[in-house]
Design an enzyme around this catalytic site. Sequence first.
Site, short mmCIF file in Angstrom:
data_model
loop_
_atom_site.label_atom_id
_atom_site.label_comp_id
_atom_site.label_asym_id
_atom_site.label_seq_id
_atom_site.Cartn_x
_atom_site.Cartn_y
_atom_site.Cartn_z
N HIS A 39 -6.87 -12.37 -0.45
CA HIS A 39 -6.61 -12.30 -1.90
C HIS A 39 -7.44 -13.34 -2.64
O HIS A 39 -6.95 -14.44 -2.89
CB HIS A 39 -5.14 -12.62 -2.17
CG HIS A 39 -4.18 -11.57 -1.75
ND1 HIS A 39 -3.65 -10.66 -2.62
CD2 HIS A 39 -3.65 -11.30 -0.54
CE1 HIS A 39 -2.83 -9.87 -1.96
NE2 HIS A 39 -2.81 -10.23 -0.71
N SER B 81 0.82 -1.22 0.00
CA SER B 81 0.00 0.00 0.00
C SER B 81 0.85 1.27 0.00
O SER B 81 0.45 2.29 -0.59
CB SER B 81 -0.96 0.00 1.19
OG SER B 81 -0.24 -0.06 2.41
N GLU C 120 -8.08 -13.51 -5.65
CA GLU C 120 -7.60 -13.68 -7.04
C GLU C 120 -6.58 -14.79 -7.17
O GLU C 120 -6.24 -15.17 -8.28
CB GLU C 120 -7.02 -12.35 -7.57
CG GLU C 120 -5.66 -11.93 -7.02
CD GLU C 120 -5.70 -11.36 -5.61
OE1 GLU C 120 -6.78 -11.33 -4.99
OE2 GLU C 120 -4.62 -10.96 -5.12
N CYS D 103 -6.63 -6.54 0.25
CA CYS D 103 -5.38 -6.43 1.01
C CYS D 103 -4.83 -4.99 0.95
O CYS D 103 -5.40 -4.11 1.57
CB CYS D 103 -4.39 -7.48 0.53
SG CYS D 103 -3.15 -7.84 1.78
N1 GLN Z 1 1.30 -5.40 3.90
C1 GLN Z 1 0.89 -4.79 2.67
C2 GLN Z 1 0.61 -3.32 2.83
O1 GLN Z 1 0.69 -2.77 3.86
C3 GLN Z 1 -0.33 -5.45 2.11
C4 GLN Z 1 0.00 -6.86 1.67
C5 GLN Z 1 -0.79 -7.34 0.50
O2 GLN Z 1 -1.45 -6.60 -0.21
N2 GLN Z 1 -0.64 -8.60 0.24
O3 GLN Z 1 0.32 -2.70 1.88
#
Ligand code: GLN
Length: 206
Positions: free
Chosen positions: A185, A53, A187, A83
């Site tokens: 996830h 992110s 997907e 996520c």
């Molecule tokens: N830990 C990631 C984040 O903070 C997210 C992990 C993921 O999208 N698989 O963005």
Amino acid sequence: MPTTSPTIGVLALQGDVREHVAALTSLGVAAVGVRRRSELDAVDALVLPGGESTTIDKLLRAFELDGPVRERLAAGMPAYGSCAGMILLADRIIGGIDGQRTLGGVDITVRRNAFGRQVDSFETDLVIDGVADSATDPVHAVFIRAPWVEEVGPAATVLGRVEDGPAAGRIVAVRQGPLLVTSFHPEVTGDTRVHRLFVQIVRDSL
Ligand code: GLN
């Protein structure tokens, strides 16, 4: 009833872009990567994939997409965040890096990397409201350094929680109108029922 078939964009700055495009395409909707303003303007809805992110936040700003995506969200564009995408669609974030921003839209507080650093990834079965048959045939959910939802405001509705183990009770799926977010996830498993729920949300919005 509108008969036009939607075009769904997948934010293609970083993360699981191809997998979301494949899941959506298998459901018979047009799915395209979105990297530019003109591509955003051409879609009816947007998927924000998992990834990192903090990186996606920086790239959104670098590509000058953060403002336009916020405008579309404010105008009611349906969006699904998985996520890292869930983090991006959350109004509030705990555990972000300095200066990390979200696009917002969903009245939740998410905790980044919430499940603990030693357990980078785990899998569990979930019942998710609105996901066809999940009460009898649960969704197999894959979590990868995932956030959970720490707090849900009055505008948002919890769709699913972890059922057992150390994280039992943690909220991992939420909907607010045309916005859907999951910590996991879908997907990567080949089970397209979460995408099907999102496609239905998109169709209902047309
Ligand atoms: N830990 C990631 C984040 O903070 C997210 C992990 C993921 O999208 N698989 O963005």
